[in-house]
Scaffold this active site. Sequence first.
Site, PDB file in Angstrom:
ATOM      1  N   SER A 206       0.836  -1.201   0.000  1.00  7.86           N
ATOM      2  CA  SER A 206       0.000   0.000   0.000  1.00  7.86           C
ATOM      3  C   SER A 206       0.876   1.259   0.000  1.00  7.86           C
ATOM      4  CB  SER A 206      -0.952  -0.044   1.195  1.00  7.86           C
ATOM      5  OG  SER A 206      -1.967   0.921   1.069  1.00  7.86           O
ATOM      6  N   ASP A 294      -9.634  -6.524  -4.068  1.00  5.20           N
ATOM      7  CA  ASP A 294      -9.141  -5.377  -3.291  1.00  5.20           C
ATOM      8  C   ASP A 294     -10.094  -4.204  -3.488  1.00  5.20           C
ATOM      9  OD1 ASP A 294      -7.781  -3.162  -2.219  1.00  5.20           O
ATOM     10  OD2 ASP A 294      -5.825  -3.986  -2.751  1.00  5.20           O
ATOM     11  N   HIS A 333      -7.600  -5.855   0.851  1.00 10.15           N
ATOM     12  CA  HIS A 333      -6.354  -5.088   0.705  1.00 10.15           C
ATOM     13  C   HIS A 333      -5.210  -5.647   1.546  1.00 10.15           C
ATOM     14  CE1 HIS A 333      -4.133  -1.617  -0.628  1.00 10.15           C
ATOM     15  NE2 HIS A 333      -3.936  -1.167   0.594  1.00 10.15           N
TER      16      HIS A 333
END
Length: 353
Positions: A206, A294, A333
């Site tokens: 991320s 995601d 995620h």
Amino acid sequence: MKKRNVRKDDSASVQKPTKLQQQKKEKTPTSWKKIILLSLGAVAMLGFSVKILPELIQQAVFMYRLRLPYFADLSQPADFSLNHTINLYLSPEEGISLGVWLTVPDLRWKEAQGKDLDWYEKALGDGNPVFIYFHGNTKNRAAPHRIGVLKVLSALGYHVVVPDYRGFGDSTGEITEEGATTDSLYVYNWVKARSGSSLVVIWGHSLGTALSTNVAVKLLEKGVVLDGVILEGTFNAARSKIPVNPLIWFYFTLPGIKYLFIGEGSLLQSPPFPTEENLKKMKSPILFLHAEDDSSVPIETAETLYEIAASFQNKDRVKMVRFDGTLKGGYLHNGLYRDAELPGVIKDFVASL
């Protein structure tokens, strides 16, 4: 008798104003006052918002104040079932202290019992690959999915270094992109100084993917090419809307005001983290990992970045693995570490370096 004429007062002949006329007369000056006050308030809000705009951006991108889990003692990794991990603190700048976990491969867990930091540092040069894990924008190094990745890598026979950027966890300071990049570079150089000829691979998740590409480009400017880079759940700030100011919709209704915020010379010239541009410059082998379900970063974003990176290198050096989001209730995620195929994917990537 002569009738006397009484003269009426002239004022009696004047018609008194109606209640509506009186209200209008009284309301007019008050309304102007309100307009003036509202205008002054809008200007004050604009000035105040411009002043705090960098802080709003910082809070939107780095949600580091969410220090979950609460009451966790990050200096004791054994509390998180990490029995061959040591905690240490690094200082990339004066007044900044970074909390870091250093884990040795599972195969050395018995040997690691009771050992001090000096032993762990020397162990980095034992020839086993070293992974540096740059995490996302919330919580700290003790988040369950980060511990999950650490355990996967350690089980594969790799050392793992997991830092918290300044402002995260028990690290001191306030986070910015520049500061987080400085921290990440410092951790990389600290590892390289102790790892000898071992492979050093950066894994970014991320927010950490953006920092990983920043580090790669900064090192490339000094003639250093990273051994390998893994980008999990990567995003593209250049093509994504980042909420920066809850009042910005109001400002954009004012003629010309948008030029304060957008464009050359503006207060908000470009989004943080030039991941797309970084990928065009990178020379390192890259592996993209992304869950098809995601919901934070659509897989199409990662696919676009993969195509960009592959076009500037080639598809032998840049690969992408997509994970079926219908498995195990979905990965979203943060859940890729739970996929049974992940260890093999990582092992194959390391073998290709």
